[in-house]
Design an enzyme around this catalytic site. Structure first.
Site, short mmCIF file in Angstrom:
data_model
loop_
_atom_site.label_atom_id
_atom_site.label_comp_id
_atom_site.label_asym_id
_atom_site.label_seq_id
_atom_site.Cartn_x
_atom_site.Cartn_y
_atom_site.Cartn_z
N SER A 92 -0.88 5.13 -5.07
CA SER A 92 -1.90 6.15 -5.33
C SER A 92 -3.27 5.56 -5.57
CB SER A 92 -1.49 7.02 -6.53
OG SER A 92 -1.07 6.24 -7.62
N HIS A 144 -6.38 5.28 -10.63
CA HIS A 144 -6.81 6.30 -9.68
C HIS A 144 -8.32 6.31 -9.50
CE1 HIS A 144 -3.00 9.06 -9.74
NE2 HIS A 144 -2.73 7.81 -9.44
#
Length: 218
Positions: A122, A168
């Site tokens: 991610s 992230h």
């Protein structure tokens, strides 16, 4: 993922973690390859990036906690990756993916507690979100459908406890920077500009890693 589950010898690797048990738990493989600043393991040895295990900053983007974690990231990579690779070509797309993933992992190393494990594609996927927005704008295409999806993912980032916020956001920033370099390189010196720009991003990430390592060992 199969190797990770096999190394755990437990069903918890499949569905024993967060989100009602769907995210999966850690395994010996994720313990080996996840981002980890510096920590003492149960057997007494000390490990982590600060202890010289720099490979964790790369391997972490290829490891996942559970099947759902893997499937969500692979779906996002399939959707975003096909478009970006068609526009950028395989080599530039690979550079974007790796630098975004590395950027997210370095951010996790710098801004996360040194004894916390983080892993997943991610970091790179968030970089692809930033990249598709930048590149589509550069091509003059509509980006209105991208923003809501990114916002939803950011909401999940800040509300699900097990998700690495630093990872992230670091991937998002790194992906944005690299995509700006790729999209706005001058036509006459495009390749040289892109290679030099990506190299500078890599050097900056190495510099941040060295600073964090010195702080942890100081």
């Amino acid at each position: 993922m199969l190797v990770s589950i096999a190394s755990a010898r437990s069903g918890n690797a499949v569905a024993g973690g967060g989100l009602g048990g769907l995210m999966g738990s850690g395994t010996p493989l994720t313990e080996w390859g996840s981002v980890l600043g510096l920590a003492r393991f149960p057997d007494g040895h000390i490990g982590g990036v600060a202890d010289g295990e720099w490979y964790r900053l790369v391997t972490a983007m290829f490891l996942h906690y559970g099947v759902l974690h893997l499937l969500l990231n692979m779906w996002a990579l399939w959707v975003l990756g096909r478009t970006l690779e068609a526009v950028l070509g395989p080599l530039r797309f690979l550079a974007l993916y790796l630098l975004a993933g590395l950027g997210g992992n370095v951010a996790a190393y710098v801004f996360t507690e040194p004894n916390r494990f983080t892993a997943g594609a991610s970091t790179a996927v968030f970089g692809l979100f930033a990249a598709i927005f930048v590149i589509m704008r550069r091509l003059g295409r509509d980006t209105s459908a991208i923003v809501p999806i990114l916002v939803i993912n950011l909401i999940f980032t800040f509300t699900v406890p097990s998700i690495s916020v630093a990872g992230h956001l670091g991937g998002l920033v790194a992906g944005a920077v690299v995509s700006l370099i790729l999209a706005y390189a001058p036509r006459s010196r495009r390749t040289a500009f892109q290679v030099a720009g990506c190299a500078l991003v890599l050097v900056a990430l190495i510099g941040l890693t060295l600073v964090r390592t010195a702080a942890l060992l100081g």
